[in-house]
Motif scaffolding. Structure first.
Motif, PDB file in Angstrom:
ATOM      1  N   LYS A  82       9.047 -10.598  -1.197  1.00 13.62           N
ATOM      2  CA  LYS A  82       9.428  -9.218  -0.818  1.00 13.62           C
ATOM      3  C   LYS A  82       8.484  -8.357  -1.404  1.00 13.62           C
ATOM      4  CE  LYS A  82      14.019 -10.117   0.615  1.00 13.62           C
ATOM      5  NZ  LYS A  82      14.239 -11.569  -0.105  1.00 13.62           N
ATOM      6  N   ASP A  83       7.903  -8.620  -2.609  1.00  9.35           N
ATOM      7  CA  ASP A  83       7.384  -7.451  -3.122  1.00  9.35           C
ATOM      8  C   ASP A  83       6.381  -6.584  -2.499  1.00  9.35           C
ATOM      9  OD1 ASP A  83       8.942  -8.646  -5.148  1.00  9.35           O
ATOM     10  OD2 ASP A  83       7.179  -9.091  -6.452  1.00  9.35           O
ATOM     11  N   ASP A  84       5.241  -7.300  -1.711  1.00 14.30           N
ATOM     12  CA  ASP A  84       4.349  -6.553  -1.091  1.00 14.30           C
ATOM     13  C   ASP A  84       4.988  -5.564   0.072  1.00 14.30           C
ATOM     14  OD1 ASP A  84       2.257  -7.483  -2.526  1.00 14.30           O
ATOM     15  OD2 ASP A  84       1.734  -9.080  -1.060  1.00 14.30           O
ATOM     16  N   LEU A  85       5.966  -6.210   0.835  1.00 17.30           N
ATOM     17  CA  LEU A  85       6.664  -5.287   1.786  1.00 17.30           C
ATOM     18  C   LEU A  85       7.366  -4.103   1.187  1.00 17.30           C
ATOM     19  CD1 LEU A  85       6.930  -5.496   4.855  1.00 17.30           C
ATOM     20  CD2 LEU A  85       9.125  -7.041   4.587  1.00 17.30           C
ATOM     21  N   LEU A  86       8.214  -4.528   0.160  1.00 20.66           N
ATOM     22  CA  LEU A  86       8.886  -3.339  -0.587  1.00 20.66           C
ATOM     23  C   LEU A  86       7.967  -2.210  -0.944  1.00 20.66           C
ATOM     24  CD1 LEU A  86      11.309  -5.555  -2.514  1.00 20.66           C
ATOM     25  CD2 LEU A  86      11.910  -4.160  -0.487  1.00 20.66           C
ATOM     26  N   LYS A  87       6.907  -2.790  -1.636  1.00 21.82           N
ATOM     27  CA  LYS A  87       5.893  -1.655  -1.929  1.00 21.82           C
ATOM     28  C   LYS A  87       5.322  -0.783  -0.858  1.00 21.82           C
ATOM     29  CE  LYS A  87       1.733  -1.275  -4.773  1.00 21.82           C
ATOM     30  NZ  LYS A  87       0.818  -1.863  -5.585  1.00 21.82           N
ATOM     31  N   HIS A 108      13.760  -8.465  -6.670  1.00 21.53           N
ATOM     32  CA  HIS A 108      14.803  -7.778  -7.713  1.00 21.53           C
ATOM     33  C   HIS A 108      13.866  -7.421  -9.004  1.00 21.53           C
ATOM     34  CE1 HIS A 108      17.514  -7.720 -11.262  1.00 21.53           C
ATOM     35  NE2 HIS A 108      18.295  -7.279 -10.340  1.00 21.53           N
ATOM     36  N   ASP A 109      13.029  -8.357  -9.411  1.00 21.77           N
ATOM     37  CA  ASP A 109      12.235  -7.911 -10.541  1.00 21.77           C
ATOM     38  C   ASP A 109      11.243  -6.785 -10.201  1.00 21.77           C
ATOM     39  OD1 ASP A 109      13.492  -9.744 -12.131  1.00 21.77           O
ATOM     40  OD2 ASP A 109      11.876 -11.161 -11.877  1.00 21.77           O
ATOM     41  N   TYR A 110      10.651  -6.846  -9.173  1.00 20.77           N
ATOM     42  CA  TYR A 110       9.670  -5.627  -8.665  1.00 20.77           C
ATOM     43  C   TYR A 110      10.314  -4.443  -8.459  1.00 20.77           C
ATOM     44  CZ  TYR A 110       7.207  -2.368  -5.658  1.00 20.77           C
ATOM     45  OH  TYR A 110       6.676  -1.385  -5.005  1.00 20.77           O
ATOM     46  N   MET A 111      11.699  -4.400  -7.964  1.00 23.48           N
ATOM     47  CA  MET A 111      12.443  -3.086  -7.841  1.00 23.48           C
ATOM     48  C   MET A 111      12.704  -2.601  -9.082  1.00 23.48           C
ATOM     49  SD  MET A 111      12.687  -2.463  -4.797  1.00 23.48           S
ATOM     50  CE  MET A 111      14.122  -1.365  -4.148  1.00 23.48           C
ATOM     51  N   MET A 112      13.184  -3.423 -10.076  1.00 24.13           N
ATOM     52  CA  MET A 112      13.489  -2.942 -11.393  1.00 24.13           C
ATOM     53  C   MET A 112      12.259  -2.453 -12.173  1.00 24.13           C
ATOM     54  SD  MET A 112      16.836  -3.472 -11.667  1.00 24.13           S
ATOM     55  CE  MET A 112      16.947  -2.961 -10.279  1.00 24.13           C
ATOM     56  N   THR A 113      11.349  -3.064 -12.019  1.00 26.01           N
ATOM     57  CA  THR A 113      10.044  -2.578 -12.685  1.00 26.01           C
ATOM     58  C   THR A 113       9.779  -1.359 -12.327  1.00 26.01           C
ATOM     59  OG1 THR A 113       9.175  -4.942 -13.070  1.00 26.01           O
ATOM     60  CG2 THR A 113       7.694  -3.198 -13.134  1.00 26.01           C
ATOM     61  N   GLU A 114       9.892  -0.964 -11.058  1.00 27.70           N
ATOM     62  CA  GLU A 114       9.705   0.298 -10.360  1.00 27.70           C
ATOM     63  C   GLU A 114      10.594   1.515 -10.543  1.00 27.70           C
ATOM     64  OE1 GLU A 114       6.485   1.280  -8.812  1.00 27.70           O
ATOM     65  OE2 GLU A 114       5.891  -0.840  -9.713  1.00 27.70           O
TER      66      GLU A 114
END
Length: 149
Positions: A82-87, A108-114
């Motif tokens: 999901k990372d690309d879509l979330l971004k 999850h990790d992408y969201m936390m990092t951001e």
């Protein structure tokens, strides 16, 4: 937070045989923000993730989800990643039902990092498409047994 200050919430799922558990997730997800975008897994993504085809086609599942009053937009979820879509959608909150995750959900990790949030919403006990599928199989097997008597 999103540039225009609206809180964007994203929830992804299969949404096969739409039921009250799905409704609860969408209602609670919408309550967390201003815009609820729902990812509906494509037929291919469902087969890859669950190992079987959905009962309803992607088009049917997307139409049912889009008709829910809590949903502002529907997008195809073509993979678990999901990372690309979330971004791309500038999502503030990723929402997931807490029934399937022994570990962290993809994204999850992408969201936390951001510096964004991941919310695991409670599963509606006894309500799932898998349970419905099993109940339908039992129901039709019993009907067949009754006819053969």
């Amino acid at each position: 937070m999103s540039r225009d200050k609206r809180v964007i919430v994203y929830a992804a799922g299969t949404w096969d045989m739409f039921h009250v558990g799905h409704l609860n997730i969408l209602r609670n997800a919408k309550a967390l923000g201003d815009v609820l975008i729902v990812g509906v897994k494509t037929d291919e993504a469902v087969l890859e993730f669950k190992g079987h085809h959905p009962l309803l086609s992607y088009e049917d599942r997307a139409a049912v989800v889009a008709a829910c009053r809590y949903v502002d937009a529907v997008v195809p979820q073509q993979t678990q990643k999901k990372d690309d879509l979330l971004k791309k959608m500038d999502v503030d909150i990723l929402v997931v039902g807490d029934d399937r995750w022994d570990d962290k959900v993809e994204g999850h990790d992408y969201m936390m990092t951001e510096g964004r949030r991941v919310v695991y919403l409670p599963y509606t006990i006894g309500r799932s498409s898998s349970h419905l599928r099993e109940a339908l199989q039992r129901f039709y097997a019993e009907q067949k047994d009754d006819v053969e008597l």
